[in-house]
Design an enzyme around this catalytic site. Sequence first.
Site, PDB file in Angstrom:
ATOM      1  N   GLY A  82       6.751   9.868 -36.673  1.00  0.00           N
ATOM      2  CA  GLY A  82       5.723  10.854 -37.012  1.00  0.00           C
ATOM      3  C   GLY A  82       5.559  11.985 -36.018  1.00  0.00           C
ATOM      4  N   GLY A  93       8.291  14.367 -35.513  1.00  0.00           N
ATOM      5  CA  GLY A  93       9.269  15.420 -35.790  1.00  0.00           C
ATOM      6  C   GLY A  93      10.644  15.137 -35.210  1.00  0.00           C
ATOM      7  N   LEU A  94      10.940  13.863 -34.907  1.00  0.00           N
ATOM      8  CA  LEU A  94      12.268  13.524 -34.370  1.00  0.00           C
ATOM      9  C   LEU A  94      13.098  12.761 -35.398  1.00  0.00           C
ATOM     10  CD1 LEU A  94      11.434  12.629 -30.647  1.00  0.00           C
ATOM     11  CD2 LEU A  94      12.164  14.803 -31.614  1.00  0.00           C
ATOM     12  N   SER A  95      12.713  12.857 -36.669  1.00  0.00           N
ATOM     13  CA  SER A  95      13.509  12.325 -37.785  1.00  0.00           C
ATOM     14  C   SER A  95      13.697  10.818 -37.765  1.00  0.00           C
ATOM     15  CB  SER A  95      14.887  12.995 -37.838  1.00  0.00           C
ATOM     16  OG  SER A  95      14.743  14.332 -38.145  1.00  0.00           O
ATOM     17  N   GLU A 112      14.865  10.695 -49.588  1.00  0.00           N
ATOM     18  CA  GLU A 112      13.643  11.287 -49.021  1.00  0.00           C
ATOM     19  C   GLU A 112      12.917  12.148 -50.067  1.00  0.00           C
ATOM     20  OE1 GLU A 112      13.439  11.401 -45.226  1.00  0.00           O
ATOM     21  OE2 GLU A 112      11.519  12.420 -45.209  1.00  0.00           O
ATOM     22  N   ASP A 162      18.091  17.003 -41.228  1.00  0.00           N
ATOM     23  CA  ASP A 162      17.825  15.773 -40.474  1.00  0.00           C
ATOM     24  C   ASP A 162      18.872  14.704 -40.773  1.00  0.00           C
ATOM     25  OD1 ASP A 162      15.636  17.216 -39.823  1.00  0.00           O
ATOM     26  OD2 ASP A 162      14.216  16.012 -40.990  1.00  0.00           O
TER      27      ASP A 162
HETATM   28  C1  GLA Z   1      11.728  18.538 -41.511  1.00  0.00           C
HETATM   29  C2  GLA Z   1      12.684  18.487 -42.702  1.00  0.00           C
HETATM   30  C3  GLA Z   1      13.948  19.297 -42.422  1.00  0.00           C
HETATM   31  C4  GLA Z   1      13.625  20.705 -41.921  1.00  0.00           C
HETATM   32  C5  GLA Z   1      12.589  20.647 -40.796  1.00  0.00           C
HETATM   33  C6  GLA Z   1      12.103  22.013 -40.368  1.00  0.00           C
HETATM   34  O1  GLA Z   1      12.263  17.883 -40.412  1.00  0.00           O
HETATM   35  O2  GLA Z   1      13.031  17.157 -43.001  1.00  0.00           O
HETATM   36  O3  GLA Z   1      14.747  19.328 -43.593  1.00  0.00           O
HETATM   37  O4  GLA Z   1      13.223  21.521 -42.965  1.00  0.00           O
HETATM   38  O5  GLA Z   1      11.448  19.891 -41.163  1.00  0.00           O
HETATM   39  O6  GLA Z   1      13.130  22.725 -39.745  1.00  0.00           O
END
Ligand code: GLA
Length: 362
Positions: free
Chosen positions: A112, A114-116, A150, A162
């Site tokens: 949660g 922003g590191l996927s 997703e 990501d």
């Molecule tokens: C999320 C989404 C990505 C991308 C980023 C923003 O991580 O999963 O596909 O759009 O935001 O750059």
Amino acid sequence: MSSFEEVFGRTPTATAYAPGRVNLLGEHTDYNDGYVLPIAIEQRTCVSMSPNSGDEHALYSEMLDSTVCFTLDNPPAEHFATYVYGCLVEAREHGIEVPMVDIHVQSNVPMGVGLSSSAALEVATLRALRALTGAPLDDVHIAQLAQRAEIEHAGVRCGIMDQMASSLADTRSALFLDTRTLERRLVPLPPVSVVLVINSGVARILATSGYNQRRAECEEAARRLGVAALRDVDNVSAADALPDPLRRRVRHIVTENARVLLAVDCGNAKDFGALMNASHASLRDDYQVSVPELDQLVALLQAHPLVYGAKLTGAGFGGACVALCEPQALREIAGTVLRNYESAGFAGRLLVPSPVEGNEAK
Ligand code: GLA
């Protein structure tokens, strides 16, 4: 901490890993067919699988210490399980025979921020399934199935950055990706620089609705400008005829794509850092996905003499910031910035380099 053996009473048949990622430049450009520049982080997710003889899949998450059972005809209610469920469903639709399986998930990718962490879970799941079934999936197919999981099952209309990063990037070079053609190449970080990631401590509430709204705005702007995607706009002045906020959105996408192209060829950390700073300003002012805490943290990073540049990373609305730094004294840079951030009344946390040496998903 319970291993696969402890939870399911036998050794797993297949085990696979996939990393999280941090995006250096190219934010929100992927669903506009544009350019991105992510790099894998050392934290990763491990998925183990074995066929079972029951009539349900059983999924155990070590982080949550709980097991969820489901079939592919009924999505599980638990959010984390929908990512795995989505991958299995998409694999089946892709013609892969999915046996009933016991699945064990372990991860040290921060969730949660922003590191996927979700892409790492999806890619590790599909890699484990590939290893288990021998399905002929290449790494790009895996990223595409993960993205579908997703969008279709987790409700985020994300681009493909990501999943491509988790499937194809490594921790030493950034992945320069054209999200329209999927052409890509690895680009070394500028000499001599390293990546620092700090969590702002702000939860990414509203991220899904805000994200989907930005995507809809970009699609509307592309429609009004008569182009297939905003990638096809190469002059910012094209946006002048549009009303706000569409004008700002177009301005961000056009300038951000240009920044990625400049960064891959610039070859020096100072210029690369300046592009990151400009990216943050554009994300804050034109794309409007920053929050005051992220701006504060980015400003503190940018003010440090050993930092070349900094920006929010990922979708925004909270989460983490990334900086490009001189390699010496990286932890000291982080310590100073975190202390100053705390003095401003906030609580951040160092994420990359991992605060615990050798902190790898085993
Ligand atoms: C999320 C989404 C990505 C991308 C980023 C923003 O991580 O999963 O596909 O759009 O935001 O750059």
